[in-house]
Scaffold this motif. Structure first.
Motif, PDB file in Angstrom:
ATOM      1  N   LEU A  58     -35.618 176.091  -3.038  1.00  0.00           N
ATOM      2  CA  LEU A  58     -35.959 174.743  -2.442  1.00  0.00           C
ATOM      3  C   LEU A  58     -37.076 174.697  -2.081  1.00  0.00           C
ATOM      4  O   LEU A  58     -37.742 173.132  -2.463  1.00  0.00           O
ATOM      5  CB  LEU A  58     -34.854 174.217  -1.538  1.00  0.00           C
ATOM      6  N   LYS A  59     -37.705 175.193  -1.228  1.00  0.00           N
ATOM      7  CA  LYS A  59     -39.031 174.696  -1.199  1.00  0.00           C
ATOM      8  C   LYS A  59     -39.790 174.419  -2.405  1.00  0.00           C
ATOM      9  O   LYS A  59     -40.496 173.885  -2.174  1.00  0.00           O
ATOM     10  CB  LYS A  59     -39.414 175.858  -0.543  1.00  0.00           C
ATOM     11  N   ARG A  81     -33.519 179.222  -0.536  1.00  0.00           N
ATOM     12  CA  ARG A  81     -34.376 178.881   0.523  1.00  0.00           C
ATOM     13  C   ARG A  81     -35.766 178.412  -0.272  1.00  0.00           C
ATOM     14  O   ARG A  81     -36.052 177.263  -0.284  1.00  0.00           O
ATOM     15  CB  ARG A  81     -34.680 179.052   1.889  1.00  0.00           C
ATOM     16  N   ARG A 109     -37.332 170.606  -3.919  1.00  0.00           N
ATOM     17  CA  ARG A 109     -36.736 169.360  -3.377  1.00  0.00           C
ATOM     18  C   ARG A 109     -36.627 168.326  -3.986  1.00  0.00           C
ATOM     19  O   ARG A 109     -37.390 167.956  -5.719  1.00  0.00           O
ATOM     20  CB  ARG A 109     -37.933 169.410  -2.321  1.00  0.00           C
ATOM     21  N   GLU A 138     -32.112 172.419   6.939  1.00  0.00           N
ATOM     22  CA  GLU A 138     -33.886 172.296   6.317  1.00  0.00           C
ATOM     23  C   GLU A 138     -33.624 171.633   5.478  1.00  0.00           C
ATOM     24  O   GLU A 138     -34.797 171.111   5.448  1.00  0.00           O
ATOM     25  CB  GLU A 138     -33.872 173.578   6.617  1.00  0.00           C
ATOM     26  N   PHE A 139     -32.600 171.198   4.913  1.00  0.00           N
ATOM     27  CA  PHE A 139     -33.423 170.816   3.356  1.00  0.00           C
ATOM     28  C   PHE A 139     -32.275 169.758   2.914  1.00  0.00           C
ATOM     29  O   PHE A 139     -33.212 168.846   2.250  1.00  0.00           O
ATOM     30  CB  PHE A 139     -33.342 171.825   2.439  1.00  0.00           C
TER      31      PHE A 139
END
Length: 248
Positions: A244-245, A241, A248, A25-26
């Protein structure tokens, strides 16, 4: 920018681990490298505790490590574990692992559902005439002892394995280029400062799981950037998660 994260745990065996979803995702690289390892104690060290394994009629297992080291030590001490020895495990997974060493019989293997010792105690109370042996790590608190004392159960705690630093090779030290480090125990933080005595945190983020691990970070004079669990983020992966959102 966080591009490379070191997770101080063994790599998940399941491809469905949330860690792999996060990596995709990242677009981050996750490296799984334990900072600590578990070693069994010697028969000589065990004898110094003056604990007789065979004077107990039941064993309480909180991990697979405990099972491995219990049976290894019994073999070293040349003990034959009685057929009618009972085993109480905090989860079914741990209970099934006993099959590696003894024939699994439901009448002598009992397990809890949550993984917490407190939820195994009612089962133990139903067998209150047993003498319980509780193999533990050298790093432990008195919670188990106090729980069993409160229920007036006959029990003995003993150290059968220890948590030690999983030292880095010279090559690993030279190529240590992570943007974020994830820790799950105070011993892991101690291993970091042992392997990297001149460690300068700088922009490296440090994330921890559990209050004792978080405290060790600040005790070592390091900066804590993320701590789990919280009411909103009960796991390290959910906390990571969310972090990181935002970063970033």
């Amino acid at each position: 920018m966080i591009k490379k994260i070191l997770v101080s745990q063994p790599q998940p065996t399941s491809s469905k681990s949330p860690y792999f979803d996060i990596a995709e995702e990242f677009g981050v690289e996750l490296v799984f490298r334990p900072f600590i390892k578990v070693e069994g104690i010697t028969a000589k060290d065990f004898r110094q505790q003056k604990v007789s394994i065979l004077s107990h009629t039941a064993v309480v297992f909180t991990s697979r490590h405990a099972i491995d080291h219990f049976f290894t030590l019994a073999k070293e001490l040349r003990l034959t574990i009685p057929e009618d020895m009972k085993y109480f495990c905090v989860t079914e997974t741990i209970a099934l692992y006993i099959q590696k060493y003894v024939q699994y019989r439901k009448r002598k293997v009992f397990f809890g559902t949550t993984g917490k010792i407190v939820d195994l105690v009612p089962l133990m109370v139903k067998h209150k005439t047993e003498k319980f042996l509780v193999p533990m790590s050298d790093v432990h608190n008195n919670d188990v002892k106090e729980l069993l004392d409160a229920k007036k159960l006959q029990h003995t705690e003993c150290v059968m394995y220890r948590t030690v630093s999983n030292d880095f090779t010279e090559e690993e030290v030279a190529t240590f280029d992570y943007d974020m480090l994830l820790f799950f125990s105070p011993t892991g933080i101690k291993s970091l400062t042992k392997n990297f005595p001149d460690f300068k945190q700088g922009d490296i983020r440090i994330a921890t799981f559990g209050p004792a691990t978080a405290k060790e970070v600040t005790d070592q004079g390091l900066r804590l950037d993320l701590n789990a669990p919280t009411a909103e983020y009960p796991s390290m992966t959910s906390a990571l998660r969310a972090y990181l959102k935002k970063n970033r």
